[in-house]
Design a protein around this motif. Structure first.
Motif, short mmCIF file in Angstrom:
data_model
loop_
_atom_site.label_atom_id
_atom_site.label_comp_id
_atom_site.label_asym_id
_atom_site.label_seq_id
_atom_site.Cartn_x
_atom_site.Cartn_y
_atom_site.Cartn_z
N THR A 1 -0.49 24.54 42.09
CA THR A 1 0.61 25.48 42.29
C THR A 1 0.23 26.53 43.33
O THR A 1 1.08 26.97 44.11
CB THR A 1 1.01 26.17 40.98
N HIS A 2 -1.02 26.95 43.35
CA HIS A 2 -1.56 27.81 44.39
C HIS A 2 -3.07 27.85 44.23
O HIS A 2 -3.61 27.39 43.22
CB HIS A 2 -0.94 29.21 44.36
N MET A 3 -3.77 28.42 45.19
CA MET A 3 -5.21 28.25 45.26
C MET A 3 -6.00 29.44 44.72
O MET A 3 -7.14 29.67 45.12
CB MET A 3 -5.63 27.91 46.70
N HIS A 4 -5.43 30.18 43.78
CA HIS A 4 -6.20 31.18 43.06
C HIS A 4 -7.25 30.48 42.21
O HIS A 4 -7.06 29.34 41.77
CB HIS A 4 -5.29 32.04 42.19
N MET A 5 -8.34 31.19 41.90
CA MET A 5 -9.48 30.56 41.24
C MET A 5 -9.15 30.00 39.86
O MET A 5 -9.76 29.02 39.43
CB MET A 5 -10.63 31.56 41.10
N ASP A 6 -8.17 30.59 39.16
CA ASP A 6 -7.84 30.10 37.82
C ASP A 6 -6.93 28.87 37.87
O ASP A 6 -6.49 28.38 36.83
CB ASP A 6 -7.22 31.20 36.96
N HIS A 7 -6.69 28.36 39.07
CA HIS A 7 -5.89 27.15 39.25
C HIS A 7 -6.68 26.01 39.90
O HIS A 7 -6.36 24.85 39.68
CB HIS A 7 -4.64 27.47 40.07
N VAL A 8 -7.70 26.36 40.68
CA VAL A 8 -8.50 25.32 41.34
C VAL A 8 -9.95 25.31 40.88
O VAL A 8 -10.69 24.36 41.15
CB VAL A 8 -8.46 25.47 42.89
N GLY A 9 -10.40 26.35 40.17
CA GLY A 9 -11.81 26.46 39.80
C GLY A 9 -12.32 25.30 38.98
O GLY A 9 -13.48 24.89 39.11
N GLY A 10 -11.44 24.74 38.12
CA GLY A 10 -11.88 23.62 37.28
C GLY A 10 -12.30 22.41 38.07
O GLY A 10 -13.12 21.60 37.61
N LEU A 11 -11.76 22.25 39.29
CA LEU A 11 -12.11 21.10 40.12
C LEU A 11 -13.46 21.27 40.80
O LEU A 11 -13.97 20.32 41.42
CB LEU A 11 -11.02 20.88 41.18
N LEU A 12 -14.03 22.47 40.69
CA LEU A 12 -15.32 22.74 41.33
C LEU A 12 -16.47 22.67 40.34
O LEU A 12 -17.62 22.94 40.70
CB LEU A 12 -15.30 24.11 42.01
#
Length: 304
Positions: free
Chosen positions: A124-135
């Motif tokens: 939905t957007h690239m804030h850490m609480d939206h993409v962090g799990g993929l890292l």
């Protein structure tokens, strides 16, 4: 997301005392909401332009603490046809100040969903609480090499040189957001499938850019068999029904975010669609009613 996964899921997490996943169907589309945990944040962050007395009154009315509020953090998994779509990934281990979050990946596995079965991811957007799990460690290696990651073109471009001038965030967070977004883009660049305004990810699954919260912020609209659900990302927070004009400190364009929020809530209220969102109390499923100049969240009855 089916009966075959039940015994496996029960064995995986016997220590959980509260539900962390909730399944429903939208026509022929399977949906699973998963709690990534909670983020404790100052209450001022959810209402940067509100009068302190008005903020306190709202918190007291909801029996919520006045200083720090636990923001729910939800992700979703959608199955449409032969595609399995993950919507956002939670915070992962990217910010140690949030020790009660970062549960999405293990909870996916506890639900019997192997990362290798995911065909598409919508960010939905690239804030850490939206993409962090993929890292997280080993996550990329467990995903398919041909997984398609759908994100608005404007979002990717924004994070090349992000502007925080209109945000009101706790001091360490902007640097972390910038770092995590950059790492995500670098790690998954070959899998990114950018879109301008909207893209049909799978039958009945449409990602649509709204802007506001971030320039490329998007929502995901599901429609099948006459039923609808909108996953609103960060377009709506708990306080946004009663006070849609209150601005959130994480909004990069707060005035546009208000317009997006009001437009989206009116749209959902008019259509009668179900609404889910990242930071609404788990499982976040509700309908929206117009209430004067504001709105009212009507929680859905859990379907057992």
């Amino acid at each position: 997301m089916n009966v075959a996964n039940t015994s496996r899921a029960r064995k995986a997490r016997l220590d959980e005392l509260v539900p962390s996943r909730y399944a429903l169907r939208i026509g022929k589309i399977d949906v699973l909401l998963i709690s990534d945990g909670v983020l404790p944040l100052p209450t001022t962050t959810m209402s940067t332009n509100a009068e302190p007395a008005a903020r306190t009154a709202w918190l007291d009315e909801k029996f919520l603490p006045r200083e720090t509020l636990d923001w729910a953090l939800n992700v979703a998994v959608v199955r449409s046809g032969d595609q399995t779509i993950l919507i956002d990934s939670g915070v992962g281990g990217e910010f140690p100040a949030f020790p009660r979050a970062g549960q999405s990946i293990p909870r996916l596995e506890a639900a019997g969903i192997d990362l290798s079965s995911v065909t598409d991811i919508v960010i939905t957007h690239m804030h850490m609480d939206h993409v962090g799990g993929l890292l997280g460690e080993g996550v990329k290696e467990r995903l398919r090499k041909d997984v398609r990651i759908h994100v608005a073109e404007a979002e990717v471009k924004f994070w090349e040189a992000p502007d925080f001038s209109k945000t009101v965030m706790p001091a360490p967070i902007p640097d972390v957001l910038r770092s995590v977004a950059g790492r995500f883009a670098n790690a998954y660049r070959s899998q990114l499938r950018t879109f301008a305004e909207e893209v049909e990810v799978a039958p009945g699954v449409l990602a649509r850019r709204t802007g506001g919260h971030t320039p490329g912020h998007s929502v995901v609209c599901l429609e099948s068999g006459g039923e609808r659900l909108t996953f609103a990302g960060d377009a709506i927070f708990q306080v946004g029904f009663d006070h849609p004009n209150w601005q959130n400190g994480f909004e990069h364009d707060p005035e546009e975010a208000v317009r997006v929020r009001v437009r989206l809530l009116r749209e959902v209220a008019s259509s009668g669609a179900l609404l889910a969102a990242t930071h609404l109390p788990f499982p976040s499923i509700c309908r929206v009613a117009v209430h004067g100049d504001a709105f009212r969240s009507v929680p859905a009855f859990w379907d057992y």
